[in-house]
Design an enzyme around this catalytic site. Structure first.
Site, PDB file in Angstrom:
ATOM      1  N   HIS A  66      41.922  43.513  38.832  1.00 38.51           N
ATOM      2  CA  HIS A  66      40.874  43.334  39.838  1.00 38.51           C
ATOM      3  C   HIS A  66      41.433  42.686  41.105  1.00 38.51           C
ATOM      4  O   HIS A  66      42.631  42.481  41.254  1.00 38.51           O
ATOM      5  CB  HIS A  66      39.698  42.541  39.258  1.00 38.51           C
ATOM      6  CG  HIS A  66      39.259  43.019  37.907  1.00 38.51           C
ATOM      7  ND1 HIS A  66      38.646  44.235  37.708  1.00 38.51           N
ATOM      8  CD2 HIS A  66      39.393  42.462  36.675  1.00 38.51           C
ATOM      9  CE1 HIS A  66      38.408  44.399  36.416  1.00 38.51           C
ATOM     10  NE2 HIS A  66      38.853  43.344  35.767  1.00 38.51           N
ATOM     11  N   GLU A 103      37.601  35.931  36.926  1.00 37.80           N
ATOM     12  CA  GLU A 103      38.722  36.540  36.212  1.00 37.80           C
ATOM     13  C   GLU A 103      39.867  36.838  37.170  1.00 37.80           C
ATOM     14  O   GLU A 103      41.043  36.622  36.837  1.00 37.80           O
ATOM     15  CB  GLU A 103      38.264  37.837  35.538  1.00 37.80           C
ATOM     16  CG  GLU A 103      39.388  38.598  34.842  1.00 37.80           C
ATOM     17  CD  GLU A 103      38.967  39.967  34.341  1.00 37.80           C
ATOM     18  OE1 GLU A 103      39.827  40.692  33.805  1.00 37.80           O
ATOM     19  OE2 GLU A 103      37.776  40.331  34.494  1.00 37.80           O
ATOM     20  N   HIS A 160      44.290  40.759  32.047  1.00 33.37           N
ATOM     21  CA  HIS A 160      42.843  40.662  32.182  1.00 33.37           C
ATOM     22  C   HIS A 160      42.303  39.540  31.300  1.00 33.37           C
ATOM     23  O   HIS A 160      43.031  38.929  30.511  1.00 33.37           O
ATOM     24  CB  HIS A 160      42.174  41.976  31.773  1.00 33.37           C
ATOM     25  CG  HIS A 160      42.411  43.097  32.724  1.00 33.37           C
ATOM     26  ND1 HIS A 160      41.492  43.487  33.658  1.00 33.37           N
ATOM     27  CD2 HIS A 160      43.492  43.916  32.876  1.00 33.37           C
ATOM     28  CE1 HIS A 160      41.981  44.501  34.360  1.00 33.37           C
ATOM     29  NE2 HIS A 160      43.191  44.782  33.905  1.00 33.37           N
ATOM     30  N   GLU A 239      43.919  41.550  27.224  1.00 31.15           N
ATOM     31  CA  GLU A 239      42.723  40.729  27.447  1.00 31.15           C
ATOM     32  C   GLU A 239      43.028  39.369  26.823  1.00 31.15           C
ATOM     33  O   GLU A 239      43.036  39.210  25.600  1.00 31.15           O
ATOM     34  CB  GLU A 239      41.499  41.367  26.784  1.00 31.15           C
ATOM     35  CG  GLU A 239      41.128  42.729  27.335  1.00 31.15           C
ATOM     36  CD  GLU A 239      40.346  42.664  28.648  1.00 31.15           C
ATOM     37  OE1 GLU A 239      40.107  41.533  29.140  1.00 31.15           O
ATOM     38  OE2 GLU A 239      39.989  43.736  29.168  1.00 31.15           O
TER      39      GLU A 239
END
Length: 274
Positions: A66, A103, A160, A239
């Site tokens: 992101h 995040e 992530h 993750e």
């Protein structure tokens, strides 16, 4: 005015002299697409694998998932781009802790810490974004997926954190590309090895496997992610934990915790590349 994503690949090499020479170029985004980039990596210098530099000569791509400003550019990040055999939105906004810690910021700080550790071991590290800024968006998943291909990177890790609201959800999981003919069939096996190595690094670092996804073994295989499908080099998405879990959120928002996650990622890469 349409703002373009930041420079897509950023290479920071600590060694001096000709080996440090490189070229970063950014192409304008095509209509409905995202910006691309290429980096010329000079590997002509002698490889130093002396003690303390076990990753000398290795090129690693880190993809901090992101961008902090994605939520401010809904049209751009919702544009459909290639995800391999399908099309998906350019990007998403990412998640956050219950207190609002993004995040994007967490993975950016982990990536910076990991880069320092990897460079200390002799690796050359490329980033898929050069900033963590509210005024920028992207790059899109197709650009992230292709990052490192033309440079012949030895490994790529997309970093992530999850945002599950499931009761008691906590822990990490590693996502590797499923074998899709014509797309990932050539990298599925080494990517699985990379996933196992990353799971081992995180486990040794004291991080628990996710208890709410991937069957509890910390490994997941997916065929729908452009970040994985468009890669020609071994790649995984990690993750690191659940930002909605209070205990994990405390760790993720503290510098010591971010450094610990980075050490675990570096340990996993060391297992794979050593």
């Amino acid at each position: 005015m349409l703002l373009r994503p930041a420079v897509v690949l950023t290479s920071l090499l600590l060694t001096a002299g000709p080996a440090a020479a490189k070229v970063v170029s950014v192409r304008p985004p095509a209509s409905g697409g995202s910006a691309g980039a290429s980096v010329e990596v000079d590997r002509a210098a002698p490889v130093d694998r002396s003690a303390g530099r076990p990753l000398a000569g290795k090129v690693i791509v880190l993809d901090p998932g992101h961008q902090l400003g994605n939520s401010r550019f809904p049209r751009q990040i919702n544009t459909l781009v290639s995800a391999g055999p399908s099309r998906k939105p350019c990007n998403t906004t990412g998640t956050a802790t219950n207190a609002g810690y993004p995040e994007a910021t967490f993975v950016w700080k982990v990536a910076l810490a990991a880069r320092r550790q990897l460079e200390a071991q002799g690796a050359q590290v490329l980033f898929t974004r050069g900033t963590n800024s509210r005024s920028q968006w992207g790059p899109c998943v197709d650009v992230r997926g292709r990052a490192g291909n033309s440079e012949g990177a030895d490994a790529k890790v997309s970093i992530h954190a999850d945002g599950s609201h499931a009761r008691g959800a906590r822990g990490f999981h590693v996502i590797a590309p499923a074998s899709v003919r014509g797309w990932t069939d050539d990298i599925a096996a080494p990517s699985r090895s990379l996933a196992l190595a990353m799971r081992g690094g995180l486990g040794t670092g004291g991080f628990p496997r996710a208890n709410y996804i991937a069957g509890g073994d910390g490994l997941d295989f997916r065929s729908d992610l452009g970040t994985l499908n468009l890669s020609d080099v071994p790649t995984v998405m990690v993750e690191l934990g659940n930002m909605r879990n209070a205990a994990e959120a405390r760790r993720m928002t503290r510098r010591a915790g971010q450094a610990a996650y980075a050490r675990a990622l570096v340990a996993g890469l060391g297992r794979f590349l050593g």
